[in-house]
Design a protein around this motif. Structure first.
Motif, PDB file in Angstrom:
ATOM      1  N   GLU A 262       0.842  -1.142   0.171  1.00 13.98           N
ATOM      2  CA  GLU A 262       0.068  -0.031  -0.059  1.00 13.98           C
ATOM      3  C   GLU A 262       0.844   1.282  -0.087  1.00 13.98           C
ATOM      4  OE1 GLU A 262      -2.883  -0.303   3.274  1.00 13.98           O
ATOM      5  OE2 GLU A 262      -3.174  -2.134   2.758  1.00 13.98           O
TER       6      GLU A 262
ATOM      7  N   ARG B 291      -3.596   1.911  -8.049  1.00 14.98           N
ATOM      8  CA  ARG B 291      -5.043   2.251  -7.991  1.00 14.98           C
ATOM      9  C   ARG B 291      -5.804   1.296  -7.366  1.00 14.98           C
ATOM     10  NH1 ARG B 291      -8.058   4.896 -12.922  1.00 14.98           N
ATOM     11  NH2 ARG B 291      -8.082   2.849 -13.405  1.00 14.98           N
ATOM     12  N   SER B 292      -5.693   0.168  -7.967  1.00 19.70           N
ATOM     13  CA  SER B 292      -6.429  -1.068  -7.501  1.00 19.70           C
ATOM     14  C   SER B 292      -6.115  -1.437  -6.096  1.00 19.70           C
ATOM     15  CB  SER B 292      -6.113  -2.103  -8.587  1.00 19.70           C
ATOM     16  OG  SER B 292      -6.856  -3.266  -8.025  1.00 19.70           O
TER      17      SER B 292
ATOM     18  N   ARG C 124      -7.526   1.179  -3.706  1.00 24.55           N
ATOM     19  CA  ARG C 124      -9.127   1.035  -3.546  1.00 24.55           C
ATOM     20  C   ARG C 124      -9.614  -0.209  -2.841  1.00 24.55           C
ATOM     21  NH1 ARG C 124     -11.355   2.852  -9.633  1.00 24.55           N
ATOM     22  NH2 ARG C 124     -10.988   5.204  -9.460  1.00 24.55           N
ATOM     23  N   GLN C 125      -8.822  -1.001  -3.101  1.00 27.96           N
ATOM     24  CA  GLN C 125      -9.374  -2.275  -2.349  1.00 27.96           C
ATOM     25  C   GLN C 125      -8.908  -2.277  -0.978  1.00 27.96           C
ATOM     26  OE1 GLN C 125      -7.371  -5.659  -4.216  1.00 27.96           O
ATOM     27  NE2 GLN C 125      -9.215  -5.680  -5.984  1.00 27.96           N
TER      28      GLN C 125
ATOM     29  N   GLY D 271      -9.825   2.217   0.073  1.00 23.70           N
ATOM     30  CA  GLY D 271     -11.232   2.810  -0.483  1.00 23.70           C
ATOM     31  C   GLY D 271     -10.820   4.358  -0.992  1.00 23.70           C
ATOM     32  N   VAL D 272      -9.523   4.415  -1.386  1.00 23.94           N
ATOM     33  CA  VAL D 272      -9.250   5.791  -1.870  1.00 23.94           C
ATOM     34  C   VAL D 272      -8.410   5.554  -3.365  1.00 23.94           C
ATOM     35  CG1 VAL D 272      -8.865   6.890   0.474  1.00 23.94           C
ATOM     36  CG2 VAL D 272      -6.841   5.762  -0.752  1.00 23.94           C
ATOM     37  N   ASP D 273      -8.452   6.904  -4.133  1.00 22.38           N
ATOM     38  CA  ASP D 273      -7.764   6.804  -5.193  1.00 22.38           C
ATOM     39  C   ASP D 273      -6.247   7.303  -4.801  1.00 22.38           C
ATOM     40  OD1 ASP D 273      -9.442   6.025  -7.162  1.00 22.38           O
ATOM     41  OD2 ASP D 273     -10.620   8.100  -7.107  1.00 22.38           O
TER      42      ASP D 273
END
Length: 192
Positions: free
Chosen positions: A135, A164-165, A168-169, A172-174
């Motif tokens: 992350e 990005r994936s 998000r997973q 929960g953000v860009d």
């Protein structure tokens, strides 16, 4: 267990003070509930020394020289801390500190290699960092920059989508504006 502890403490005292012939120690002190290491004012320990050396190496202006120094430090930190006590609670914080130091050294090394026009070498270090913490967005950007420097724009753009994936997973953000700006720069270069 008590005998094993006594032997370990005696071995430690001998290693820290080989010049003492009486078997005693001014560094390893017995207390009512155990033992402790008493460092003197001028004493240091390897983790502290590595952190100081890493800070010094990061200040070197020449990327190749900085990379050599950081690579040597990384080699010094390759062995795990206290391998003989993998689950001992008292080692937890020290292990975390060593892991943070090792990651910081590896990240500085990756940046130095990239600055020294060695993107494939830098890439390996950024990927190792991401293996530990997928992350960490700055390391995704490092991979994007490595691919771009190596002329592999498609891989750099693909890394953005991976980043990005993951974000998000997991959160929960860009990606941050910095990462998005790098992506847009790469898109412009790719189309230009």
């Amino acid at each position: 267990a008590e005998r094993a502890l006594e032997v370990a403490v005696t071995d430690l005292a001998r290693a820290l003070e080989p010049e003492r012939e009486d078997g005693g120690s001014g560094v390893v002190l017995a207390e009512s509930d155990g033992f402790r290491v008493q460092l003197s004012e001028g004493d240091t320990w390897d983790v502290e020394e590595v952190l100081v050396e890493a800070a010094r190496a990061s200040e070197v202006h020449d990327p190749e020289e900085r990379a050599r120094s950081l690579a040597a430090l990384l080699d010094d930190r390759a062995a795990p801390l206290y391998p003989e006590w993998p689950y001992a609670e008292w080692t937890t914080e020290l292990r975390r500190e060593c892991e943070r130091a090792t990651r910081a050294i590896r990240a500085s090394l990756a940046e130095s290699l990239l600055a020294g026009d060695r993107p494939s070498d830098a890439l390996a270090h950024f990927e190792a960092l991401l293996d530990d913490d997928p992350e960490q967005e700055s390391w995704h950007r490092g991979i994007m920059r490595c691919h771009a420097a190596a002329g592999e724009r498609a891989l750099a753009l693909r890394r953005f989508h991976t980043c990005r994936s993951v974000l998000r997973q997991s959160q929960g953000v860009d990606p941050s504006p910095e990462t998005q700006a790098l992506y847009l720069d790469l898109l412009r270069e790719d189309s230009g």
